[in-house]
Design a protein around this motif. Sequence first.
Motif, PDB file in Angstrom:
ATOM      1  N   LEU A 100     119.635  10.879   8.432  1.00  0.00           N
ATOM      2  CA  LEU A 100     119.618  12.341   8.279  1.00  0.00           C
ATOM      3  C   LEU A 100     120.936  12.846   7.707  1.00  0.00           C
ATOM      4  CD1 LEU A 100     117.770  13.480  11.538  1.00  0.00           C
ATOM      5  CD2 LEU A 100     116.825  13.052   9.269  1.00  0.00           C
ATOM      6  N   GLU A 101     122.036  12.236   8.113  1.00  0.00           N
ATOM      7  CA  GLU A 101     123.335  12.638   7.584  1.00  0.00           C
ATOM      8  C   GLU A 101     123.427  12.328   6.087  1.00  0.00           C
ATOM      9  OE1 GLU A 101     126.940  14.243   7.147  1.00  0.00           O
ATOM     10  OE2 GLU A 101     125.695  14.389   8.953  1.00  0.00           O
ATOM     11  N   LEU A 102     122.899  11.174   5.681  1.00  0.00           N
ATOM     12  CA  LEU A 102     122.883  10.816   4.261  1.00  0.00           C
ATOM     13  C   LEU A 102     122.024  11.795   3.465  1.00  0.00           C
ATOM     14  CD1 LEU A 102     122.597   6.950   4.574  1.00  0.00           C
ATOM     15  CD2 LEU A 102     124.411   8.169   3.346  1.00  0.00           C
ATOM     16  N   TYR A 103     120.915  12.230   4.059  1.00  0.00           N
ATOM     17  CA  TYR A 103     120.055  13.214   3.393  1.00  0.00           C
ATOM     18  C   TYR A 103     120.836  14.505   3.144  1.00  0.00           C
ATOM     19  CZ  TYR A 103     116.585  16.929   2.938  1.00  0.00           C
ATOM     20  OH  TYR A 103     115.871  18.032   2.518  1.00  0.00           O
ATOM     21  N   ARG A 104     121.580  14.944   4.143  1.00  0.00           N
ATOM     22  CA  ARG A 104     122.366  16.178   3.983  1.00  0.00           C
ATOM     23  C   ARG A 104     123.434  16.003   2.909  1.00  0.00           C
ATOM     24  NH1 ARG A 104     121.022  16.714   9.681  1.00  0.00           N
ATOM     25  NH2 ARG A 104     122.620  15.209  10.288  1.00  0.00           N
ATOM     26  N   GLU A 105     124.053  14.822   2.872  1.00  0.00           N
ATOM     27  CA  GLU A 105     125.052  14.549   1.827  1.00  0.00           C
ATOM     28  C   GLU A 105     124.405  14.566   0.450  1.00  0.00           C
ATOM     29  OE1 GLU A 105     127.680  11.223   2.197  1.00  0.00           O
ATOM     30  OE2 GLU A 105     127.688  11.354   4.382  1.00  0.00           O
ATOM     31  N   MET A 106     123.220  13.973   0.343  1.00  0.00           N
ATOM     32  CA  MET A 106     122.524  13.899  -0.937  1.00  0.00           C
ATOM     33  C   MET A 106     122.186  15.291  -1.448  1.00  0.00           C
ATOM     34  SD  MET A 106     118.868  12.121  -1.848  1.00  0.00           S
ATOM     35  CE  MET A 106     117.969  13.574  -1.290  1.00  0.00           C
ATOM     36  N   VAL A 107     121.609  16.125  -0.587  1.00  0.00           N
ATOM     37  CA  VAL A 107     121.255  17.490  -0.979  1.00  0.00           C
ATOM     38  C   VAL A 107     122.512  18.273  -1.339  1.00  0.00           C
ATOM     39  CG1 VAL A 107     120.233  19.653  -0.183  1.00  0.00           C
ATOM     40  CG2 VAL A 107     119.126  17.485   0.377  1.00  0.00           C
ATOM     41  N   GLY A 108     123.596  18.018  -0.586  1.00  0.00           N
ATOM     42  CA  GLY A 108     124.865  18.684  -0.874  1.00  0.00           C
ATOM     43  C   GLY A 108     125.459  18.262  -2.204  1.00  0.00           C
ATOM     44  N   SER A 109     125.023  17.107  -2.703  1.00  0.00           N
ATOM     45  CA  SER A 109     125.494  16.613  -4.006  1.00  0.00           C
ATOM     46  C   SER A 109     124.585  17.053  -5.143  1.00  0.00           C
ATOM     47  CB  SER A 109     125.561  15.076  -3.979  1.00  0.00           C
ATOM     48  OG  SER A 109     126.428  14.627  -2.963  1.00  0.00           O
ATOM     49  N   ASP A 110     123.680  18.024  -4.836  1.00  0.00           N
ATOM     50  CA  ASP A 110     122.754  18.568  -5.833  1.00  0.00           C
ATOM     51  C   ASP A 110     121.771  17.523  -6.373  1.00  0.00           C
ATOM     52  OD1 ASP A 110     123.756  21.155  -5.657  1.00  0.00           O
ATOM     53  OD2 ASP A 110     125.357  20.715  -7.100  1.00  0.00           O
ATOM     54  N   VAL A 111     121.432  16.540  -5.537  1.00  0.00           N
ATOM     55  CA  VAL A 111     120.399  15.570  -5.892  1.00  0.00           C
ATOM     56  C   VAL A 111     119.135  15.957  -5.125  1.00  0.00           C
ATOM     57  CG1 VAL A 111     119.695  13.146  -5.848  1.00  0.00           C
ATOM     58  CG2 VAL A 111     122.084  13.738  -6.263  1.00  0.00           C
ATOM     59  N   LYS A 112     118.062  16.236  -5.861  1.00  0.00           N
ATOM     60  CA  LYS A 112     116.827  16.673  -5.221  1.00  0.00           C
ATOM     61  C   LYS A 112     116.039  15.473  -4.693  1.00  0.00           C
ATOM     62  CE  LYS A 112     116.142  20.959  -7.829  1.00  0.00           C
ATOM     63  NZ  LYS A 112     115.211  21.728  -8.707  1.00  0.00           N
ATOM     64  N   PRO A 113     115.568  15.559  -3.455  1.00  0.00           N
ATOM     65  CA  PRO A 113     114.790  14.448  -2.882  1.00  0.00           C
ATOM     66  C   PRO A 113     113.410  14.344  -3.523  1.00  0.00           C
ATOM     67  CG  PRO A 113     114.789  16.323  -1.386  1.00  0.00           C
ATOM     68  CD  PRO A 113     115.731  16.682  -2.505  1.00  0.00           C
ATOM     69  N   ASN A 114     112.815  13.161  -3.425  1.00  0.00           N
ATOM     70  CA  ASN A 114     111.441  12.973  -3.877  1.00  0.00           C
ATOM     71  C   ASN A 114     110.578  12.498  -2.707  1.00  0.00           C
ATOM     72  OD1 ASN A 114     112.138  10.306  -3.509  1.00  0.00           O
ATOM     73  ND2 ASN A 114     111.754   9.661  -5.608  1.00  0.00           N
ATOM     74  N   HIS A 115     109.358  12.055  -2.992  1.00  0.00           N
ATOM     75  CA  HIS A 115     108.454  11.693  -1.901  1.00  0.00           C
ATOM     76  C   HIS A 115     108.978  10.502  -1.108  1.00  0.00           C
ATOM     77  CE1 HIS A 115     107.131   8.707  -4.871  1.00  0.00           C
ATOM     78  NE2 HIS A 115     106.603   8.048  -3.864  1.00  0.00           N
ATOM     79  N   MET A 116     109.675   9.551  -1.776  1.00  0.00           N
ATOM     80  CA  MET A 116     110.229   8.396  -1.070  1.00  0.00           C
ATOM     81  C   MET A 116     111.332   8.808  -0.109  1.00  0.00           C
ATOM     82  SD  MET A 116     108.716   5.585  -1.541  1.00  0.00           S
ATOM     83  CE  MET A 116     109.981   4.608  -0.720  1.00  0.00           C
ATOM     84  N   THR A 117     112.136   9.774  -0.514  1.00  0.00           N
ATOM     85  CA  THR A 117     113.205  10.276   0.359  1.00  0.00           C
ATOM     86  C   THR A 117     112.611  10.804   1.652  1.00  0.00           C
ATOM     87  OG1 THR A 117     114.324  11.028  -1.656  1.00  0.00           O
ATOM     88  CG2 THR A 117     115.265  11.713   0.442  1.00  0.00           C
ATOM     89  N   PHE A 118     111.533  11.552   1.547  1.00  0.00           N
ATOM     90  CA  PHE A 118     110.945  12.152   2.743  1.00  0.00           C
ATOM     91  C   PHE A 118     110.201  11.132   3.594  1.00  0.00           C
ATOM     92  CE2 PHE A 118     111.767  16.132   0.496  1.00  0.00           C
ATOM     93  CZ  PHE A 118     112.284  16.895   1.544  1.00  0.00           C
ATOM     94  N   ILE A 119     109.755  10.040   2.994  1.00  0.00           N
ATOM     95  CA  ILE A 119     109.205   8.962   3.815  1.00  0.00           C
ATOM     96  C   ILE A 119     110.296   8.436   4.743  1.00  0.00           C
ATOM     97  CG2 ILE A 119     108.442   6.540   3.743  1.00  0.00           C
ATOM     98  CD1 ILE A 119     106.693   7.263   1.358  1.00  0.00           C
ATOM     99  N   GLY A 120     111.505   8.253   4.191  1.00  0.00           N
ATOM    100  CA  GLY A 120     112.626   7.805   5.016  1.00  0.00           C
ATOM    101  C   GLY A 120     113.009   8.819   6.072  1.00  0.00           C
TER     102      GLY A 120
END
Length: 312
Positions: A43-63
């Motif tokens: 979850l922390e990595l997800y927040r970092e990713m979104v904060g880096s302006d990288v949009k998640p995809n369906h695989m991200t949300f599976i994780g």
Amino acid sequence: MYMKCGCLEDSLRVFDVVVERTLVSWSNLITGFAMHGYGEQALELYREMVGSDVKPNHMTFIGILHACSHMGLVEEGHEFFSIMSRDYGIVPRIEHYGYLVDILSHPELLKEAHEVIVNMPMSPNGVIWGALLGGVKLHQNTDLAEEAMRRISKLDPLNDRYYMVLSNIYAEAGKWEKVTRIRKGDEKKGMKKNPGCSSITIDGVVHEFIAEDGTHPHAKKIFGMWEKLLVKLKEKGYVPNTLVVLLDVEDEENEKFLFHHSEKLALVYGLMNIKPGMPIRIMKNLCVCEDCHVAFKLLSGIYGESRNYGVR
């Protein structure tokens, strides 16, 4: 590759030197941490990713949903499931629904999990009903278990794993007649339970174990060391969970079988041969039982936090 092998530190090391972190690299890291039980880090990595302006995809949300499922984060899991379509326009796939059902598989939410399944925009498969069956196993709702099994028997009739889960549920409820009926039914269908097998690699050599395995060249030493470890475990409060043994016999016989589960034998052999401070990685073809899970946690404490234990 490192994530799939359970080498989380090596995976992070590679990620840290990547100059351009793409959606693929972020998603691999998130799903990897979730898969190995590190939900908070995922979850922390997800927040970092979104904060880096990288949009998640369906695989991200599976994780992410996997992480919420593992950590029992019901409200957060619900919210991420909504965010996926609301904020990013991602249409949930059957895998996302599977994790949502898993997230909702708590005693007071089993009805809601059932409603998710029957109201899905696509036909649920055996894995979806299997997720509900897994939740039912934890909370002993035999009526719902039987409904799930009726659906699974039509969608995935030759998968013996689900029949064993239902057998577990009946055994833990003391319904031995139904356990026997399932086993006889499996025999008529020609199905056989896959034996639990655990393997560990020592100096490039793979050593395989099955329950009650006396064929290993060092079996006598392994059993002897387990007896010594058992004394330490019981001093730490370990109580054998004989309910995970599907045998209608005396507790003493159940305990004997339980103590010689394949993953316990592999762990003992690892302790005998792998230097302190080095990770012990055990590969297993089936899920780890509740008793082995508890025993491993206590042994981790006994041997110190510097030694890592992992079963896949």
